[in-house]
Design a protein around this motif. Structure first.
Motif, PDB file in Angstrom:
ATOM      1  N   ALA A  44      85.988 -57.948  62.939  1.00 17.69           N
ATOM      2  CA  ALA A  44      87.265 -57.249  62.913  1.00 17.69           C
ATOM      3  C   ALA A  44      87.603 -56.677  64.276  1.00 17.69           C
ATOM      4  N   ASP A  45      88.858 -56.829  64.660  1.00 20.93           N
ATOM      5  CA  ASP A  45      89.383 -56.329  65.928  1.00 20.93           C
ATOM      6  C   ASP A  45      90.419 -55.258  65.627  1.00 20.93           C
ATOM      7  N   PRO A  46      90.174 -54.021  66.066  1.00 23.26           N
ATOM      8  CA  PRO A  46      91.141 -52.951  65.763  1.00 23.26           C
ATOM      9  C   PRO A  46      92.470 -53.106  66.490  1.00 23.26           C
ATOM     10  N   ASN A  47      92.518 -53.970  67.497  1.00 27.27           N
ATOM     11  CA  ASN A  47      93.785 -54.287  68.150  1.00 27.27           C
ATOM     12  C   ASN A  47      94.448 -55.394  67.340  1.00 27.27           C
ATOM     13  N   ARG A  48      95.170 -55.001  66.320  1.00 26.97           N
ATOM     14  CA  ARG A  48      95.643 -55.998  65.356  1.00 26.97           C
ATOM     15  C   ARG A  48      96.779 -56.863  65.890  1.00 26.97           C
TER      16      ARG A  48
END
Length: 125
Positions: free
Chosen positions: A98-102
């Motif tokens: 998962a990458d919090p920079n969506r």
């Protein structure tokens, strides 16, 4: 922070299919861009597929295009990897990330902050 748990791996014959699942807990899944990576023994972890926060954009490694599909269900906090026409070289541990920079959908390991523990996929001849 999000926690990710993969499932669905196993032993399959070449040409067969598997569907991997990744269950997320914690913040809403829509907060993240998501991806699947894989790692074979002695190899670097490599990108397989990525999907934007709303599913509107997907990207794939050249080696899996046309055979593998990534999808997500934010309401169920799930991300999936449908793998068809599996090849021997698809054998690996598959990881959900998962990458919090969506806003972006990247193919680099450094872009993903959160990882599951992986699920083994073995393709036999």
């Amino acid at each position: 922070q999000v926690q990710l748990v993969e499932s669905g791996g196993g032993l399959v014959q070449a040409g067969g299919s598997l569907r991997l699942s990744c269950a997320a807990s914690g913040p809403p899944l829509s907060t993240y861009a998501l991806a699947w990576f894989r790692q074979s023994p002695g190899q670097e972890r490599e990108f397989v597929a990525g999907i934007s926060w709303n599913g509107g954009r997907t990207i794939y490694a050249d080696s899996v295009k046309g055979r593998i599909t990534i999808s997500r269900d934010n309401a169920k906090s799930m991300v999936y990897l449908q793998m068809n026409r599996l090849k021997l070289e698809d054998t690996a541990v598959y990881y959900c990330a998962a990458d919090p920079n969506r806003i972006r959908v990247g193919d680099r390991r450094s872009e993903y902050d959160y990882w599951g523990r992986g699920t083994q996929v073995t393709v036999a001849s």
